[in-house]
Design a protein around this motif. Sequence first.
Motif, mmCIF file in Angstrom:
data_model
loop_
_atom_site.group_PDB
_atom_site.id
_atom_site.type_symbol
_atom_site.label_atom_id
_atom_site.label_comp_id
_atom_site.label_asym_id
_atom_site.label_seq_id
_atom_site.Cartn_x
_atom_site.Cartn_y
_atom_site.Cartn_z
ATOM 1 N N LEU A 1 0.825 -1.208 0.000
ATOM 2 C CA LEU A 1 0.000 0.000 0.000
ATOM 3 C C LEU A 1 0.859 1.257 0.000
ATOM 4 N N PRO A 2 0.318 2.369 -0.503
ATOM 5 C CA PRO A 2 1.084 3.626 -0.524
ATOM 6 C C PRO A 2 1.421 4.097 0.885
ATOM 7 N N ARG A 3 2.541 4.768 1.005
ATOM 8 C CA ARG A 3 2.949 5.353 2.279
ATOM 9 C C ARG A 3 2.220 6.668 2.471
ATOM 10 N N SER A 4 1.695 6.863 3.669
ATOM 11 C CA SER A 4 0.902 8.024 4.004
ATOM 12 C C SER A 4 1.078 8.309 5.490
ATOM 13 N N PRO A 5 0.874 9.549 5.916
ATOM 14 C CA PRO A 5 0.870 9.820 7.358
ATOM 15 C C PRO A 5 -0.185 9.004 8.104
ATOM 16 N N LEU A 6 -1.176 8.501 7.399
ATOM 17 C CA LEU A 6 -2.186 7.656 8.037
ATOM 18 C C LEU A 6 -1.580 6.388 8.623
ATOM 19 N N LEU A 7 -0.442 5.949 8.102
ATOM 20 C CA LEU A 7 0.209 4.748 8.628
ATOM 21 C C LEU A 7 0.637 4.920 10.087
ATOM 22 N N LEU A 8 1.009 6.133 10.459
ATOM 23 C CA LEU A 8 1.373 6.368 11.854
ATOM 24 C C LEU A 8 0.158 6.186 12.763
ATOM 25 N N THR A 9 -0.981 6.651 12.306
ATOM 26 C CA THR A 9 -2.203 6.463 13.074
ATOM 27 C C THR A 9 -2.575 4.988 13.118
ATOM 28 N N LEU A 10 -2.384 4.277 12.012
ATOM 29 C CA LEU A 10 -2.637 2.837 11.983
ATOM 30 C C LEU A 10 -1.766 2.128 13.023
ATOM 31 N N ALA A 11 -0.496 2.488 13.097
ATOM 32 C CA ALA A 11 0.407 1.870 14.079
ATOM 33 C C ALA A 11 -0.075 2.148 15.502
ATOM 34 N N LYS A 12 -0.519 3.363 15.745
ATOM 35 C CA LYS A 12 -1.023 3.719 17.072
ATOM 36 C C LYS A 12 -2.270 2.904 17.406
ATOM 37 N N GLN A 13 -3.174 2.746 16.431
ATOM 38 C CA GLN A 13 -4.377 1.940 16.624
ATOM 39 C C GLN A 13 -4.006 0.474 16.896
ATOM 40 N N ALA A 14 -3.020 -0.031 16.164
ATOM 41 C CA ALA A 14 -2.582 -1.414 16.365
ATOM 42 C C ALA A 14 -2.074 -1.610 17.794
ATOM 43 N N LYS A 15 -1.279 -0.676 18.280
ATOM 44 C CA LYS A 15 -0.740 -0.794 19.641
ATOM 45 C C LYS A 15 -1.838 -0.674 20.690
ATOM 46 N N LEU A 16 -2.889 0.069 20.373
ATOM 47 C CA LEU A 16 -4.004 0.245 21.291
ATOM 48 C C LEU A 16 -4.878 -1.007 21.375
ATOM 49 N N TYR A 17 -5.173 -1.617 20.234
ATOM 50 C CA TYR A 17 -6.153 -2.695 20.183
ATOM 51 C C TYR A 17 -5.571 -4.108 20.158
ATOM 52 N N LEU A 18 -4.346 -4.275 19.717
ATOM 53 C CA LEU A 18 -3.774 -5.615 19.592
ATOM 54 C C LEU A 18 -2.871 -5.881 20.789
ATOM 55 N N LYS A 19 -3.227 -6.824 21.590
ATOM 56 C CA LYS A 19 -2.566 -7.025 22.886
ATOM 57 C C LYS A 19 -1.414 -8.019 22.859
ATOM 58 N N GLN A 20 -1.385 -8.931 21.907
ATOM 59 C CA GLN A 20 -0.319 -9.930 21.844
ATOM 60 C C GLN A 20 0.826 -9.413 20.974
ATOM 61 N N PRO A 21 2.078 -9.537 21.419
ATOM 62 C CA PRO A 21 3.203 -9.044 20.614
ATOM 63 C C PRO A 21 3.230 -9.591 19.185
ATOM 64 N N TRP A 22 2.880 -10.861 18.983
ATOM 65 C CA TRP A 22 2.906 -11.431 17.629
ATOM 66 C C TRP A 22 1.880 -10.769 16.718
ATOM 67 N N GLN A 23 0.833 -10.169 17.298
ATOM 68 C CA GLN A 23 -0.186 -9.509 16.486
ATOM 69 C C GLN A 23 0.319 -8.209 15.847
ATOM 70 N N LEU A 24 1.454 -7.697 16.321
ATOM 71 C CA LEU A 24 2.013 -6.455 15.785
ATOM 72 C C LEU A 24 3.118 -6.700 14.761
ATOM 73 N N GLU A 25 3.451 -7.948 14.517
ATOM 74 C CA GLU A 25 4.577 -8.263 13.634
ATOM 75 C C GLU A 25 4.332 -7.911 12.176
ATOM 76 N N TRP A 26 3.143 -7.567 11.790
ATOM 77 C CA TRP A 26 2.830 -7.175 10.415
ATOM 78 C C TRP A 26 3.226 -5.737 10.121
ATOM 79 N N LEU A 27 3.398 -4.931 11.177
ATOM 80 C CA LEU A 27 3.789 -3.534 10.972
ATOM 81 C C LEU A 27 5.252 -3.458 10.554
ATOM 82 N N PRO A 28 5.585 -2.616 9.564
ATOM 83 C CA PRO A 28 6.999 -2.425 9.234
ATOM 84 C C PRO A 28 7.755 -1.986 10.492
ATOM 85 N N LYS A 29 8.959 -2.502 10.676
ATOM 86 C CA LYS A 29 9.729 -2.238 11.892
ATOM 87 C C LYS A 29 9.842 -0.742 12.169
#
Length: 182
Positions: free
Chosen positions: A110-138
Amino acid sequence: MSGYSKVPRQLFADPDFRALPEDSRHLYLYLLVCPHANSFGYFIVSDGYVRDDLQWEPERLAEAWGPLVQAHLVHRDARTRTVLILRALAENAPENPSVVKGWRNLVEALPRSPLLLTLAKQAKLYLKQPWQLEWLPKELAETEDQEEEHAGQSKQGDIPSGGKAQDRVDPGVRLPDNLHKA
């Protein structure tokens, strides 16, 4: 891509959703289940696709976007034609590592956008298991410090030059240089 989408049953009791005009509610439901969407809620969808799928005139669609953005249900980046459904991950946590692998492939395409930062924040808020965050670019997973530096910025986000209020991006922070695609 899956042939179905999860729509929370409590959506019609949500005060933010209920306060929306009819067309904005219709647009939100479309974004949840449209063929362009994915489980994590960040995807490309042009106004042309939306207008064609909903059989709407341009003015009708333009009027429907504003209340959705103002209610903080979605954010969009007109430059990249991307949309982020802000509560998508609350309803669609990855259920196993195979899903995470598929999400990683999708997000990298997908295209890079400032929205990705918000997506990362949402992922950290809602996904509780560390393995669930492994899809985010490092690099994206490690941007929390940058977000805090910009915490004083408007929560409404920026309007791209020549854009309208419904084209706001959130939270108006710049992507790390190593996340921009060539």
